[in-house]
Motif scaffolding. Structure first.
Motif, PDB file in Angstrom:
ATOM      1  N   SER A 276       0.832  -1.209   0.000  1.00 18.12           N
ATOM      2  CA  SER A 276       0.000   0.000   0.000  1.00 18.12           C
ATOM      3  C   SER A 276       0.865   1.257   0.000  1.00 18.12           C
ATOM      4  CB  SER A 276      -0.914   0.004   1.229  1.00 18.12           C
ATOM      5  OG  SER A 276      -1.850  -1.041   1.163  1.00 18.12           O
ATOM      6  N   ALA A 277       1.915   1.272   0.814  1.00 21.90           N
ATOM      7  CA  ALA A 277       2.803   2.433   0.887  1.00 21.90           C
ATOM      8  C   ALA A 277       3.516   2.673  -0.438  1.00 21.90           C
ATOM      9  CB  ALA A 277       3.822   2.236   2.017  1.00 21.90           C
ATOM     10  N   ILE A 278       3.938   1.596  -1.106  1.00 28.61           N
ATOM     11  CA  ILE A 278       4.637   1.718  -2.396  1.00 28.61           C
ATOM     12  C   ILE A 278       3.721   2.347  -3.448  1.00 28.61           C
ATOM     13  CG2 ILE A 278       5.657   0.407  -4.305  1.00 28.61           C
ATOM     14  CD1 ILE A 278       6.653  -1.608  -2.135  1.00 28.61           C
ATOM     15  N   PHE A 279       2.483   1.843  -3.548  1.00 29.73           N
ATOM     16  CA  PHE A 279       1.545   2.378  -4.539  1.00 29.73           C
ATOM     17  C   PHE A 279       1.121   3.807  -4.202  1.00 29.73           C
ATOM     18  CE2 PHE A 279       1.123  -2.006  -5.967  1.00 29.73           C
ATOM     19  CZ  PHE A 279       0.874  -1.857  -7.335  1.00 29.73           C
ATOM     20  N   THR A 280       0.998   4.122  -2.916  1.00 27.81           N
ATOM     21  CA  THR A 280       0.623   5.487  -2.528  1.00 27.81           C
ATOM     22  C   THR A 280       1.685   6.482  -2.946  1.00 27.81           C
ATOM     23  OG1 THR A 280      -0.632   4.651  -0.631  1.00 27.81           O
ATOM     24  CG2 THR A 280      -0.020   6.970  -0.586  1.00 27.81           C
ATOM     25  N   LEU A 281       2.950   6.146  -2.715  1.00 27.37           N
ATOM     26  CA  LEU A 281       4.046   7.019  -3.133  1.00 27.37           C
ATOM     27  C   LEU A 281       4.030   7.217  -4.642  1.00 27.37           C
ATOM     28  CD1 LEU A 281       6.670   8.593  -2.656  1.00 27.37           C
ATOM     29  CD2 LEU A 281       7.906   6.417  -2.726  1.00 27.37           C
ATOM     30  N   ALA A 282       3.876   6.121  -5.385  1.00 29.60           N
ATOM     31  CA  ALA A 282       3.848   6.201  -6.850  1.00 29.60           C
ATOM     32  C   ALA A 282       2.681   7.066  -7.328  1.00 29.60           C
ATOM     33  CB  ALA A 282       3.751   4.799  -7.452  1.00 29.60           C
ATOM     34  N   GLY A 283       1.508   6.885  -6.692  1.00 24.43           N
ATOM     35  CA  GLY A 283       0.330   7.648  -7.092  1.00 24.43           C
ATOM     36  C   GLY A 283       0.479   9.136  -6.848  1.00 24.43           C
ATOM     37  N   LEU A 284       1.008   9.523  -5.685  1.00 24.00           N
ATOM     38  CA  LEU A 284       1.209  10.945  -5.383  1.00 24.00           C
ATOM     39  C   LEU A 284       2.210  11.577  -6.344  1.00 24.00           C
ATOM     40  CD1 LEU A 284       1.248  10.927  -1.471  1.00 24.00           C
ATOM     41  CD2 LEU A 284      -0.441  12.031  -2.940  1.00 24.00           C
ATOM     42  N   TRP A 285       3.268  10.834  -6.653  1.00 26.14           N
ATOM     43  CA  TRP A 285       4.265  11.355  -7.595  1.00 26.14           C
ATOM     44  C   TRP A 285       3.649  11.553  -8.982  1.00 26.14           C
ATOM     45  CZ3 TRP A 285       6.605   9.148 -12.025  1.00 26.14           C
ATOM     46  CH2 TRP A 285       7.675   9.881 -12.544  1.00 26.14           C
ATOM     47  N   LEU A 286       2.858  10.589  -9.428  1.00 27.82           N
ATOM     48  CA  LEU A 286       2.210  10.703 -10.736  1.00 27.82           C
ATOM     49  C   LEU A 286       1.228  11.874 -10.791  1.00 27.82           C
ATOM     50  CD1 LEU A 286       1.579   6.933 -11.574  1.00 27.82           C
ATOM     51  CD2 LEU A 286       3.090   8.503 -12.817  1.00 27.82           C
ATOM     52  N   LEU A 287       0.544  12.140  -9.693  1.00 30.63           N
ATOM     53  CA  LEU A 287      -0.403  13.264  -9.672  1.00 30.63           C
ATOM     54  C   LEU A 287       0.291  14.616  -9.866  1.00 30.63           C
ATOM     55  CD1 LEU A 287      -2.835  12.187  -6.796  1.00 30.63           C
ATOM     56  CD2 LEU A 287      -3.468  12.566  -9.187  1.00 30.63           C
ATOM     57  N   THR A 288       1.593  14.680  -9.561  1.00 27.78           N
ATOM     58  CA  THR A 288       2.325  15.944  -9.730  1.00 27.78           C
ATOM     59  C   THR A 288       2.709  16.204 -11.180  1.00 27.78           C
ATOM     60  OG1 THR A 288       4.537  14.978  -9.373  1.00 27.78           O
ATOM     61  CG2 THR A 288       3.323  15.716  -7.423  1.00 27.78           C
ATOM     62  N   ILE A 289       2.655  15.171 -12.027  1.00 28.35           N
ATOM     63  CA  ILE A 289       3.132  15.338 -13.407  1.00 28.35           C
ATOM     64  C   ILE A 289       2.054  15.072 -14.461  1.00 28.35           C
ATOM     65  CG2 ILE A 289       5.525  14.784 -12.809  1.00 28.35           C
ATOM     66  CD1 ILE A 289       5.057  11.979 -13.999  1.00 28.35           C
ATOM     67  N   THR A 290       0.811  14.832 -14.042  1.00 28.17           N
ATOM     68  CA  THR A 290      -0.246  14.517 -15.005  1.00 28.17           C
ATOM     69  C   THR A 290      -1.321  15.597 -15.015  1.00 28.17           C
ATOM     70  OG1 THR A 290      -1.373  13.199 -13.316  1.00 28.17           O
ATOM     71  CG2 THR A 290       0.041  12.013 -14.868  1.00 28.17           C
ATOM     72  N   SER A 291      -2.086  15.621 -16.103  1.00 31.67           N
ATOM     73  CA  SER A 291      -3.232  16.519 -16.217  1.00 31.67           C
ATOM     74  C   SER A 291      -4.245  15.887 -17.172  1.00 31.67           C
ATOM     75  CB  SER A 291      -2.802  17.895 -16.749  1.00 31.67           C
ATOM     76  OG  SER A 291      -2.214  17.771 -18.027  1.00 31.67           O
ATOM     77  N   GLY A 292      -5.440  16.445 -17.218  1.00 27.74           N
ATOM     78  CA  GLY A 292      -6.472  15.900 -18.101  1.00 27.74           C
ATOM     79  C   GLY A 292      -6.847  14.475 -17.730  1.00 27.74           C
ATOM     80  N   ASN A 293      -7.093  13.651 -18.748  1.00 23.13           N
ATOM     81  CA  ASN A 293      -7.513  12.265 -18.498  1.00 23.13           C
ATOM     82  C   ASN A 293      -6.445  11.429 -17.799  1.00 23.13           C
ATOM     83  OD1 ASN A 293     -10.018  12.694 -19.648  1.00 23.13           O
ATOM     84  ND2 ASN A 293      -9.368  12.061 -21.698  1.00 23.13           N
ATOM     85  N   MET A 294      -5.165  11.796 -17.996  1.00 21.67           N
ATOM     86  CA  MET A 294      -4.097  11.037 -17.343  1.00 21.67           C
ATOM     87  C   MET A 294      -4.127  11.192 -15.825  1.00 21.67           C
ATOM     88  SD  MET A 294      -2.541   9.213 -19.479  1.00 21.67           S
ATOM     89  CE  MET A 294      -1.164   8.705 -18.466  1.00 21.67           C
ATOM     90  N   THR A 295      -4.811  12.229 -15.350  1.00 21.95           N
ATOM     91  CA  THR A 295      -4.971  12.398 -13.909  1.00 21.95           C
ATOM     92  C   THR A 295      -5.701  11.200 -13.309  1.00 21.95           C
ATOM     93  OG1 THR A 295      -5.026  14.806 -14.131  1.00 21.95           O
ATOM     94  CG2 THR A 295      -5.925  13.891 -12.090  1.00 21.95           C
ATOM     95  N   PHE A 296      -6.637  10.637 -14.075  1.00 17.91           N
ATOM     96  CA  PHE A 296      -7.389   9.484 -13.587  1.00 17.91           C
ATOM     97  C   PHE A 296      -6.489   8.252 -13.458  1.00 17.91           C
ATOM     98  CE2 PHE A 296     -10.815  12.235 -14.898  1.00 17.91           C
ATOM     99  CZ  PHE A 296     -11.831  11.957 -13.993  1.00 17.91           C
ATOM    100  N   VAL A 297      -5.489   8.146 -14.330  1.00 17.71           N
ATOM    101  CA  VAL A 297      -4.536   7.033 -14.234  1.00 17.71           C
ATOM    102  C   VAL A 297      -3.719   7.168 -12.948  1.00 17.71           C
ATOM    103  CG1 VAL A 297      -2.558   5.894 -15.304  1.00 17.71           C
ATOM    104  CG2 VAL A 297      -4.410   6.788 -16.740  1.00 17.71           C
ATOM    105  N   ALA A 298      -3.219   8.384 -12.717  1.00 17.10           N
ATOM    106  CA  ALA A 298      -2.452   8.638 -11.490  1.00 17.10           C
ATOM    107  C   ALA A 298      -3.324   8.408 -10.260  1.00 17.10           C
ATOM    108  CB  ALA A 298      -1.924  10.073 -11.498  1.00 17.10           C
ATOM    109  N   ALA A 299      -4.581   8.856 -10.344  1.00 15.14           N
ATOM    110  CA  ALA A 299      -5.511   8.687  -9.230  1.00 15.14           C
ATOM    111  C   ALA A 299      -5.778   7.213  -8.948  1.00 15.14           C
ATOM    112  CB  ALA A 299      -6.823   9.413  -9.525  1.00 15.14           C
ATOM    113  N   ALA A 300      -5.816   6.397 -10.003  1.00 13.81           N
ATOM    114  CA  ALA A 300      -6.045   4.952  -9.831  1.00 13.81           C
ATOM    115  C   ALA A 300      -4.890   4.306  -9.072  1.00 13.81           C
ATOM    116  CB  ALA A 300      -6.223   4.286 -11.196  1.00 13.81           C
TER     117      ALA A 300
END
Length: 387
Positions: A276-300
């Motif tokens: 859970s901690a590994i995926f949470t870190l990855a997700g937060l990092w992805l949210l800093t670099i995505t926008s539009g529909n890709m935000t949903f990928v980072a959010a997932a």
């Protein structure tokens, strides 16, 4: 206890948690209502106005936990019902930072009393399936946030109704859970059933493993709820409707918790927490670099990470430290919510002075620390043959 009675109590508990969760989603939508473009509060001021939802929750759990054993689950549940009702009415009437603060305080106390009473109830009803059933119960925290997010989006963004109408919908699950609990015989807590003394319970919450889990709860809860509670401001430049991202995140969380039994069987609680901690870190990092529909990928990715945090932390304590009783579960929940009350103003200040990306980068420090902590927990559990 017969199956029908047990099912009724479990459904009532889930509806109480739905009420709790809907307040989180609706409060997230209220951020723009009371913010700079609405009532005129700064994001830092809103952070302070929202903090009682978390420290009120903490106080209710810390004091409510021991009272569950003393007064019984039923009385604490009805105290939650009353404070929920007061908080909802006061929120509808809120027109300033002070009134929003007080309304949020009552909501927070109601939410805390729900957790203080109903986590021990679920653990008591399902003594052989604690982690599984606590995960299944906590399906309805993300599930309720999905419901609240969609109601907020539908009432305000689609139908153009007032925010007061949105808040009024909280009475629906509130009334239903009150009706379902009314007149029901509710079992005693597991600690009372096992005959564990107050002295033994208090001694148990001083054990190093329990203290370690409390410290980790500070970080797991802040990673999840600090981010989702401020999602309107964090993602307003990335997507057109951040509330739909919130619904998407919590939909994934609800599905994950629904099927938690199989995951628990394969990974055990300590393993679940590490992944859970590994995926949470990855997700937060992805949210800093995505926008539009890709935000949903980072959010997932983020959603997969935070799905099992809260119920598995509680399940770990219930399973491996049962002597801590209702007090142990309450301290855990209270620590988690208190941490969020500290994080929200800090995030607000970062967003006022810098931007949302900086706030997300700062939040990503928390799961990074947790990865190290949970690697250590896995090693410890394997050495003690408890994993």
């Amino acid at each position: 206890m017969d199956t029908f009675h047990k099912n009724r109590l479990f459904i009532a508990s889930c509806l109480a948690l739905i009420t709790t969760a809907m307040t989180f989603a609706i409060r997230a939508r209220l951020e723009t209502v009371f913010g700079p473009e609405g009532v005129g509060l700064t994001l830092e001021q809103i952070g302070y106005a929202f903090t009682p939802a978390f420290f009120g929750f903490t106080l209710a759990m810390i004091f409510g936990g021991p009272l569950v054993d003393l007064l019984g689950i039923k009385k604490i549940t009805w105290m939650a019902f009353v404070t929920h009702a007061i908080g909802i009415v006061w929120t509808i009437m809120a027109d300033s930072m002070t009134s929003l603060f007080l309304a949020t305080l009552f909501i927070g106390i109601g939410n805390g009393l729900v957790e203080a009473a109903l986590n021990p109830l679920v653990a008591s009803m399902y003594p052989e399936q604690k982690t599984k059933m606590l995960n299944r119960f906590h399906v309805w925290f993300p599930g309720g946030i999905v419901i609240g997010s969609l109601i907020g989006w539908l009432t305000m963004d689609v139908l153009g109704l007032s925010w007061q109408v949105m808040v009024t919908t909280l009475f629906i699950p509130l009334v239903i859970y009150g009706v379902l609990f009314f007149g029901q015989k509710i079992p005693v807590t597991e600690r009372v059933k096992l005959g564990i003394s107050n002295k033994e319970m208090i001694k148990s919450v001083t054990k190093p493993l329990f203290i370690f889990m409390v410290l980790c709860m500070f970080l797991t809860a802040a990673s999840e709820l600090g981010t989702t509670q401020r999602i309107e401001s964090l993602l307003k430049t990335s997507v057109s409707s951040p509330l739909l991202v919130l619904a998407f995140i919590n939909g994934i969380m609800a599905l994950g918790r629904l099927f938690a039994g199989q995951v628990v069987h394969k990974l055990k609680p300590a393993g679940m927490l590490l992944y859970s901690a590994i995926f949470t870190l990855a997700g937060l990092w992805l949210l800093t670099i995505t926008s539009g529909n890709m935000t949903f990928v980072a959010a997932a990715v983020f959603a997969v990470g935070v799905t099992f945090f809260w119920p598995t932390m509680l399940g770990f304590v219930a399973e491996y430290l049962p002597q801590t009783g209702a007090l142990g579960l309450s301290i855990m929940g209270g620590a988690g919510m208190f941490s969020v009350s500290l994080v929200l103003p800090v995030m607000g200040k970062l967003m006022d002075n810098a931007n949302a990306v900086e706030a997300l980068r700062t939040m990503s420090i928390l799961p990074a620390i947790l990865i190290v902590a949970f690697i250590g927990l896995n090693i410890y559990m394997k050495k003690t043959s408890k994993a």
